[in-house]
Scaffold this active site. Sequence first.
Site, PDB file in Angstrom:
ATOM      1  N   CYS A   2       0.864  -1.179   0.000  1.00 21.99           N
ATOM      2  CA  CYS A   2       0.000   0.000   0.000  1.00 21.99           C
ATOM      3  C   CYS A   2       0.903   1.231   0.000  1.00 21.99           C
ATOM      4  CB  CYS A   2      -0.906  -0.012   1.230  1.00 21.99           C
ATOM      5  SG  CYS A   2      -1.691   1.568   1.591  1.00 21.99           S
ATOM      6  N   CYS A   5       0.952   3.112   3.343  1.00 19.07           N
ATOM      7  CA  CYS A   5       1.684   2.349   4.373  1.00 19.07           C
ATOM      8  C   CYS A   5       3.184   2.522   4.147  1.00 19.07           C
ATOM      9  CB  CYS A   5       1.285   0.874   4.347  1.00 19.07           C
ATOM     10  SG  CYS A   5      -0.292   0.540   5.178  1.00 19.07           S
ATOM     11  N   ASP A  28       0.086  16.726  -0.455  1.00 20.96           N
ATOM     12  CA  ASP A  28      -0.270  15.949  -1.649  1.00 20.96           C
ATOM     13  C   ASP A  28       0.730  16.262  -2.762  1.00 20.96           C
ATOM     14  OD1 ASP A  28      -3.225  14.576  -2.664  1.00 20.96           O
ATOM     15  OD2 ASP A  28      -1.788  15.194  -4.206  1.00 20.96           O
ATOM     16  N   ASN A  86     -12.704  10.786  -0.356  1.00 23.63           N
ATOM     17  CA  ASN A  86     -13.225  10.030  -1.485  1.00 23.63           C
ATOM     18  C   ASN A  86     -13.310   8.568  -1.062  1.00 23.63           C
ATOM     19  OD1 ASN A  86     -13.247  12.295  -3.227  1.00 23.63           O
ATOM     20  ND2 ASN A  86     -11.057  12.050  -3.589  1.00 23.63           N
ATOM     21  N   GLY A  92     -14.372   8.060  -6.367  1.00 25.28           N
ATOM     22  CA  GLY A  92     -13.116   8.450  -7.013  1.00 25.28           C
ATOM     23  C   GLY A  92     -11.880   8.198  -6.166  1.00 25.28           C
ATOM     24  N   THR A  94      -8.540   6.708  -5.225  1.00 23.45           N
ATOM     25  CA  THR A  94      -7.478   6.051  -6.003  1.00 23.45           C
ATOM     26  C   THR A  94      -6.487   5.312  -5.107  1.00 23.45           C
ATOM     27  OG1 THR A  94      -6.135   8.063  -6.068  1.00 23.45           O
ATOM     28  CG2 THR A  94      -7.656   7.714  -7.901  1.00 23.45           C
ATOM     29  N   HIS A  97      -6.223   3.369   1.067  1.00 21.34           N
ATOM     30  CA  HIS A  97      -5.875   3.526   2.490  1.00 21.34           C
ATOM     31  C   HIS A  97      -6.574   4.821   2.896  1.00 21.34           C
ATOM     32  CE1 HIS A  97      -2.533   3.374   5.787  1.00 21.34           C
ATOM     33  NE2 HIS A  97      -3.398   4.329   6.131  1.00 21.34           N
ATOM     34  N   HIS A  99      -8.010   8.242   3.782  1.00 24.29           N
ATOM     35  CA  HIS A  99      -7.309   9.518   3.951  1.00 24.29           C
ATOM     36  C   HIS A  99      -8.275  10.666   3.717  1.00 24.29           C
ATOM     37  CE1 HIS A  99      -7.038   8.300  -0.267  1.00 24.29           C
ATOM     38  NE2 HIS A  99      -7.102   9.588  -0.561  1.00 24.29           N
ATOM     39  N   HIS A 101      -8.452  14.734   2.552  1.00 25.77           N
ATOM     40  CA  HIS A 101      -7.777  15.863   1.906  1.00 25.77           C
ATOM     41  C   HIS A 101      -8.145  17.137   2.660  1.00 25.77           C
ATOM     42  CE1 HIS A 101      -7.050  13.672  -2.042  1.00 25.77           C
ATOM     43  NE2 HIS A 101      -7.993  12.918  -1.521  1.00 25.77           N
TER      44      HIS A 101
HETATM   45  P1  AMP Z   1      -7.719   9.880  -3.663  1.00 28.39           P
HETATM   46  O1  AMP Z   1      -7.903  10.090  -5.137  1.00 28.39           O
HETATM   47  O2  AMP Z   1      -8.764  10.524  -2.807  1.00 28.39           O
HETATM   48  O3  AMP Z   1      -7.534   8.415  -3.334  1.00 28.39           O
HETATM   49  O4  AMP Z   1      -6.394  10.638  -3.276  1.00 28.39           O
HETATM   50  C1  AMP Z   1      -5.110  10.131  -3.464  1.00 28.39           C
HETATM   51  C2  AMP Z   1      -4.182  11.307  -3.451  1.00 28.39           C
HETATM   52  O5  AMP Z   1      -2.867  10.847  -3.205  1.00 28.39           O
HETATM   53  C3  AMP Z   1      -4.133  12.102  -4.762  1.00 28.39           C
HETATM   54  O6  AMP Z   1      -4.552  13.446  -4.529  1.00 28.39           O
HETATM   55  C4  AMP Z   1      -2.649  12.011  -5.170  1.00 28.39           C
HETATM   56  O7  AMP Z   1      -2.172  13.208  -5.748  1.00 28.39           O
HETATM   57  C5  AMP Z   1      -1.974  11.701  -3.851  1.00 28.39           C
HETATM   58  N1  AMP Z   1      -0.678  11.019  -3.947  1.00 28.39           N
HETATM   59  C6  AMP Z   1      -0.380   9.943  -4.706  1.00 28.39           C
HETATM   60  N2  AMP Z   1       0.901   9.569  -4.501  1.00 28.39           N
HETATM   61  C7  AMP Z   1       1.425  10.431  -3.583  1.00 28.39           C
HETATM   62  C8  AMP Z   1       2.699  10.578  -2.945  1.00 28.39           C
HETATM   63  N3  AMP Z   1       3.718   9.743  -3.220  1.00 28.39           N
HETATM   64  N4  AMP Z   1       2.865  11.602  -2.069  1.00 28.39           N
HETATM   65  C9  AMP Z   1       1.863  12.444  -1.800  1.00 28.39           C
HETATM   66  N5  AMP Z   1       0.625  12.346  -2.340  1.00 28.39           N
HETATM   67  C10 AMP Z   1       0.407  11.367  -3.227  1.00 28.39           C
HETATM   68 ZN    ZN Z   2      -2.037   1.213   3.855  1.00 30.47          ZN
END
Ligand code: AMP
Ligand code: ZN
Length: 113
Positions: A2, A5, A28, A86, A92, A94, A97, A99, A101
Amino acid sequence: MCLFCDIIEGKIPSNKVYEDDKVLCFRDINPVAPTHVLVVPKKHYDDILDISKAEDGAEYLGAVANGISKVAEADNLGNGFRVINNCGEDGGQTVKHVHFHVIGGVKLTEKMI
Ligand code: AMP
Ligand code: ZN
């Protein structure tokens, strides 16, 4: 594996804003506003449904709320900000895990609700 993680374990670097034993807050990689910080429980839960069902979920969600307030303090978001979660495919999400925003530092006009 993950992604978040790995970030929590320090295997992948992140730009940290706040951290305690239960939560990690980092910027982010693809910000949509001057402040765009992800508030992430240090224990893996897939999404908001998963954490809400877990026995220790409330404890981690409390830590998330505290993390959000620390981010607001660190980035001087006293004038307001938005928190977005999300969940699942239609939401949406992605990274699987849970989180949150934290978005701010500018007047947010694109309101869906
Ligand atoms: P979500 O689409 O709500 O799952 O948000 C995932 C977020 O993780 C997106 O806004 C990405 O830009 C962000 N993200 C992906 N990889 C990284 C990373 N290595 N460091 C910081 N943010 C990341
Ligand atoms: Zn995780």
